[in-house]
Design a protein around this motif. Structure first.
Motif, PDB file in Angstrom:
ATOM      1  N   GLY A   1       0.932  -1.438   0.050  1.00 55.33           N
ATOM      2  CA  GLY A   1       0.352  -0.247  -0.062  1.00 55.33           C
ATOM      3  C   GLY A   1       0.822   0.713  -0.062  1.00 55.33           C
ATOM      4  O   GLY A   1       1.701   1.777  -0.241  1.00 55.33           O
ATOM      5  N   PRO A   2       0.606   2.447   0.516  1.00 51.47           N
ATOM      6  CA  PRO A   2      -1.515   2.544   0.185  1.00 51.47           C
ATOM      7  C   PRO A   2      -2.382   2.501  -0.426  1.00 51.47           C
ATOM      8  O   PRO A   2      -1.954   2.761  -1.180  1.00 51.47           O
ATOM      9  N   TRP A   3      -3.197   2.778  -1.024  1.00 49.91           N
ATOM     10  CA  TRP A   3      -4.164   2.483  -1.347  1.00 49.91           C
ATOM     11  C   TRP A   3      -5.725   3.526  -1.077  1.00 49.91           C
ATOM     12  O   TRP A   3      -5.756   3.562   0.504  1.00 49.91           O
ATOM     13  N   LEU A   4      -6.166   3.788  -2.090  1.00 49.06           N
ATOM     14  CA  LEU A   4      -7.276   4.590  -1.618  1.00 49.06           C
ATOM     15  C   LEU A   4      -8.306   4.167  -1.035  1.00 49.06           C
ATOM     16  O   LEU A   4      -8.867   3.030  -1.178  1.00 49.06           O
TER      17      LEU A   4
ATOM     18  N   ARG B   1      -0.726  21.265 -19.072  1.00 56.75           N
ATOM     19  CA  ARG B   1      -0.556  20.280 -17.406  1.00 56.75           C
ATOM     20  C   ARG B   1      -1.164  18.366 -18.055  1.00 56.75           C
ATOM     21  O   ARG B   1      -2.123  18.524 -18.371  1.00 56.75           O
ATOM     22  N   TRP B   2       0.085  17.970 -17.055  1.00 54.65           N
ATOM     23  CA  TRP B   2      -0.138  16.156 -16.960  1.00 54.65           C
ATOM     24  C   TRP B   2      -0.678  16.035 -15.430  1.00 54.65           C
ATOM     25  O   TRP B   2       0.004  16.928 -14.550  1.00 54.65           O
ATOM     26  N   VAL B   3      -2.083  14.916 -15.687  1.00 57.80           N
ATOM     27  CA  VAL B   3      -2.488  14.666 -13.719  1.00 57.80           C
ATOM     28  C   VAL B   3      -2.284  13.336 -14.967  1.00 57.80           C
ATOM     29  O   VAL B   3      -3.184  11.996 -15.642  1.00 57.80           O
ATOM     30  N   ALA B   4      -0.658  12.900 -14.436  1.00 51.73           N
ATOM     31  CA  ALA B   4       0.099  11.403 -14.447  1.00 51.73           C
ATOM     32  C   ALA B   4       1.495  11.204 -13.830  1.00 51.73           C
ATOM     33  O   ALA B   4       1.282  11.866 -13.563  1.00 51.73           O
ATOM     34  N   ALA B   5       1.518   9.545 -13.533  1.00 47.97           N
ATOM     35  CA  ALA B   5       2.731   9.250 -12.745  1.00 47.97           C
ATOM     36  C   ALA B   5       3.438   9.738 -14.234  1.00 47.97           C
ATOM     37  O   ALA B   5       3.690   9.261 -14.991  1.00 47.97           O
ATOM     38  N   GLY B   6       5.244   9.791 -14.119  1.00 45.89           N
ATOM     39  CA  GLY B   6       6.341   9.843 -14.741  1.00 45.89           C
ATOM     40  C   GLY B   6       6.278  10.769 -16.095  1.00 45.89           C
ATOM     41  O   GLY B   6       6.513  10.075 -16.791  1.00 45.89           O
ATOM     42  N   ALA B   7       6.011  11.454 -15.610  1.00 42.57           N
ATOM     43  CA  ALA B   7       5.559  12.725 -16.784  1.00 42.57           C
ATOM     44  C   ALA B   7       6.809  14.257 -16.618  1.00 42.57           C
ATOM     45  O   ALA B   7       7.212  13.333 -14.961  1.00 42.57           O
ATOM     46  N   GLN B   8       6.820  15.305 -17.202  1.00 47.23           N
ATOM     47  CA  GLN B   8       7.474  15.951 -16.626  1.00 47.23           C
ATOM     48  C   GLN B   8       7.529  16.415 -14.869  1.00 47.23           C
ATOM     49  O   GLN B   8       5.815  16.508 -14.709  1.00 47.23           O
ATOM     50  N   ALA B   9       7.630  18.122 -15.218  1.00 49.40           N
ATOM     51  CA  ALA B   9       7.536  18.567 -14.050  1.00 49.40           C
ATOM     52  C   ALA B   9       6.448  19.076 -13.728  1.00 49.40           C
ATOM     53  O   ALA B   9       5.873  19.384 -12.233  1.00 49.40           O
ATOM     54  N   SER B  10       5.420  19.359 -15.146  1.00 49.58           N
ATOM     55  CA  SER B  10       3.829  19.871 -14.597  1.00 49.58           C
ATOM     56  C   SER B  10       3.159  18.966 -14.445  1.00 49.58           C
ATOM     57  O   SER B  10       1.730  18.982 -14.635  1.00 49.58           O
ATOM     58  N   ALA B  11       2.988  17.588 -13.871  1.00 50.41           N
ATOM     59  CA  ALA B  11       2.237  16.982 -13.755  1.00 50.41           C
ATOM     60  C   ALA B  11       1.677  16.438 -12.360  1.00 50.41           C
ATOM     61  O   ALA B  11       3.346  16.571 -11.481  1.00 50.41           O
ATOM     62  N   LEU B  12       0.944  16.180 -11.767  1.00 50.78           N
ATOM     63  CA  LEU B  12       0.106  15.519 -10.319  1.00 50.78           C
ATOM     64  C   LEU B  12       0.181  14.178 -10.929  1.00 50.78           C
ATOM     65  O   LEU B  12      -0.719  14.633 -11.597  1.00 50.78           O
ATOM     66  N   ASP B  13       0.780  13.571 -10.010  1.00 53.50           N
ATOM     67  CA  ASP B  13       1.089  12.306  -9.449  1.00 53.50           C
ATOM     68  C   ASP B  13      -0.055  12.110  -8.313  1.00 53.50           C
ATOM     69  O   ASP B  13       0.457  11.938  -7.630  1.00 53.50           O
ATOM     70  N   LEU B  14      -1.225  11.947  -8.612  1.00 52.93           N
ATOM     71  CA  LEU B  14      -2.198  11.966  -7.678  1.00 52.93           C
ATOM     72  C   LEU B  14      -2.368   9.725  -6.928  1.00 52.93           C
ATOM     73  O   LEU B  14      -1.892  10.032  -5.704  1.00 52.93           O
ATOM     74  N   THR B  15      -1.783   8.704  -7.883  1.00 54.27           N
ATOM     75  CA  THR B  15      -0.838   7.855  -6.995  1.00 54.27           C
ATOM     76  C   THR B  15      -0.212   7.794  -6.265  1.00 54.27           C
ATOM     77  O   THR B  15       0.105   7.567  -5.224  1.00 54.27           O
ATOM     78  N   ALA B  16       0.933   8.199  -6.406  1.00 58.02           N
ATOM     79  CA  ALA B  16       1.858   9.421  -5.210  1.00 58.02           C
ATOM     80  C   ALA B  16       1.247   9.615  -4.189  1.00 58.02           C
ATOM     81  O   ALA B  16       1.601   9.423  -2.683  1.00 58.02           O
ATOM     82  N   ARG B  17       0.046  10.733  -4.137  1.00 58.26           N
ATOM     83  CA  ARG B  17      -0.334  11.265  -3.019  1.00 58.26           C
ATOM     84  C   ARG B  17      -1.477  10.661  -2.393  1.00 58.26           C
ATOM     85  O   ARG B  17      -1.363  10.570  -1.258  1.00 58.26           O
ATOM     86  N   LEU B  18      -1.659   9.590  -3.025  1.00 56.94           N
ATOM     87  CA  LEU B  18      -3.142   8.520  -2.592  1.00 56.94           C
ATOM     88  C   LEU B  18      -3.346   7.352  -2.299  1.00 56.94           C
ATOM     89  O   LEU B  18      -4.509   6.922  -1.851  1.00 56.94           O
ATOM     90  N   GLY B  19      -2.138   6.746  -2.277  1.00 57.23           N
ATOM     91  CA  GLY B  19      -1.797   5.245  -2.475  1.00 57.23           C
ATOM     92  C   GLY B  19      -2.826   4.873  -4.213  1.00 57.23           C
ATOM     93  O   GLY B  19      -3.027   5.867  -4.715  1.00 57.23           O
ATOM     94  N   ARG B  20      -2.645   4.073  -4.281  1.00 55.34           N
ATOM     95  CA  ARG B  20      -2.910   2.783  -5.308  1.00 55.34           C
ATOM     96  C   ARG B  20      -4.811   3.473  -5.312  1.00 55.34           C
ATOM     97  O   ARG B  20      -5.435   3.252  -4.143  1.00 55.34           O
ATOM     98  N   CYS B  21      -4.916   4.101  -6.554  1.00 50.34           N
ATOM     99  CA  CYS B  21      -6.396   4.279  -6.724  1.00 50.34           C
ATOM    100  C   CYS B  21      -7.559   3.687  -7.430  1.00 50.34           C
ATOM    101  O   CYS B  21      -8.301   3.538  -7.622  1.00 50.34           O
ATOM    102  N   SER B  22      -6.258   2.526  -8.178  1.00 50.28           N
ATOM    103  CA  SER B  22      -7.462   1.716  -9.428  1.00 50.28           C
ATOM    104  C   SER B  22      -8.365   2.256 -10.439  1.00 50.28           C
ATOM    105  O   SER B  22      -7.886   3.507 -11.183  1.00 50.28           O
ATOM    106  N   GLY B  23      -9.707   1.860  -9.894  1.00 49.65           N
ATOM    107  CA  GLY B  23     -10.700   2.482 -10.736  1.00 49.65           C
ATOM    108  C   GLY B  23     -10.839   3.396 -10.874  1.00 49.65           C
ATOM    109  O   GLY B  23     -11.827   4.663 -11.742  1.00 49.65           O
TER     110      GLY B  23
END
Length: 333
Positions: free
Chosen positions: A191-194, A245-267
């Protein structure tokens, strides 16, 4: 967005709400937060102490989804509930109910099952409860397509609207933290996970104008492929400006990575990404946000969750300013 849909006719997001442990609303998705904020705790649980009438016997995913939908629709007078679709994305959904049934059968045979609880076994049960609670009689769908499911759900909402099957859609991404779900996460990477749900209200632009509500984001493009580059290319092929802007993991500096912040969000990931994009448009002057979820099968997963479900991308753009008379391309009232 289905191919050939003019931008001015593209479906729009007019509302969103969250029922996520530790978060108040979509704007909190943009703020720095403690690691593992998605993990359920007694004082942060969005479902704690709020069971209410008719909630006691529902599975946790359905309860979380109903809380998010209630918040999204609070004070919203949808023009035609009979033409409003419900689309839910959840990979774990009512897994706790399924496990409970199988345990009961193993211990007591089928004679131990209550007929009243049988409908709770349906994989579409959460979408059904949402529709029943709010009288929504349009198409009713549940997607279980891995980490891309949330963005796939946004696409299917747009497709139903563009095809004339609905005037509006309630899109929900939900994943519960239950004992069976926790066991699966621990067995497959920890984990963690959503623990929570996110809801979007998606409408035809003319439907939103008739209700006098503000569009918060335009669903401009969608792509799905085995690899990230192809999915992004499909989603952005009709857009001739840089993606801000990107909302994704592993993208450039302008990205927001919700998996890194919230844990695994799955569906639920894609629906949360689109909620974050709507908040971003409210908070910034950005013209475009690209949400990307899924595994590109090449090295590290694109979504940070290691889910080999392909890659989905949704391009969201800022709505055109609308004047008091309702016409686009004019100064906002």
């Amino acid at each position: 967005m289905p191919a050939g849909t003019p931008h001015e006719a593209a479906p729009v997001i007019t509302g969103c709400a969250l029922a996520v442990s530790g978060l108040r609303d979509e704007y909190d998705l943009l703020e720095p937060a403690e690691a593992g904020v998605g993990a359920a705790t007694a004082d942060r649980d969005p479902d704690a102490g709020r069971a209410g009438a008719g909630m006691r016997h529902k599975d946790r995913a359905s309860r979380l989804a109903l809380h998010a939908v209630r918040r999204a629709l609070d004070g919203v007078a949808l023009r035609d509930p009979a033409a409003t679709a419900v689309i839910v994305s959840s990979n774990f959904g009512n897994l706790d109910t399924v496990c409970d049934f199988t345990d009961t059968i193993a211990a007591e045979t089928v004679t131990g099952l209550s007929p009243i609880r049988v409908p709770h076994m349906s994989s579409n049960v959460t979408a059904g409860w949402v529709a029943i609670a709010h009288g929504l009689r349009g198409p009713n769908i549940t997607l279980c397509s891995g980490t891309t499911g949330g963005l796939d759900a946004v696409f299917w909402a747009a497709a139903l609207l563009t095809a004339g099957r609905a005037e509006a859609a309630v899109v929900v991404g939900v994943e519960p933290d239950t004992a069976p779900v926790a066991r699966l996460h621990r067995e497959h990477g920890g984990g963690p996970w959503l623990d929570g749900a996110a809801c979007l209200v998606v409408e035809k632009p003319e439907h939103a104008r008739a209700r006098g509500v503000r569009a918060r984001a335009v669903i401009t493009g969608y792509g799905r492929a085995a690899g990230r580059a192809d999915a992004v290319g499909q989603a952005t092929k009709a857009y001739d400006r840089p993606i801000v802007r990107w909302v994704a993991a592993g993208a450039q500096a302008s990205a927001l990575d919700l998996t890194a912040r919230l844990g695994r969000c799955s569906g639920a990931l894609g629906v949360l990404q689109c909620a974050a994009a709507a908040a971003w448009f409210d908070r910034s002057g950005d013209d475009s946000v690209l949400a990307v979820a899924g595994d590109d099968h090449i090295g590290a997963g694109s979504d940070g969750e290691g889910d080999p479900s392909g890659v989905a991308a949704v391009l969201l753009t800022r709505p055109e300013p609308v004047r008091a008379g309702g016409g686009p391309h004019d100064t906002e009232a």
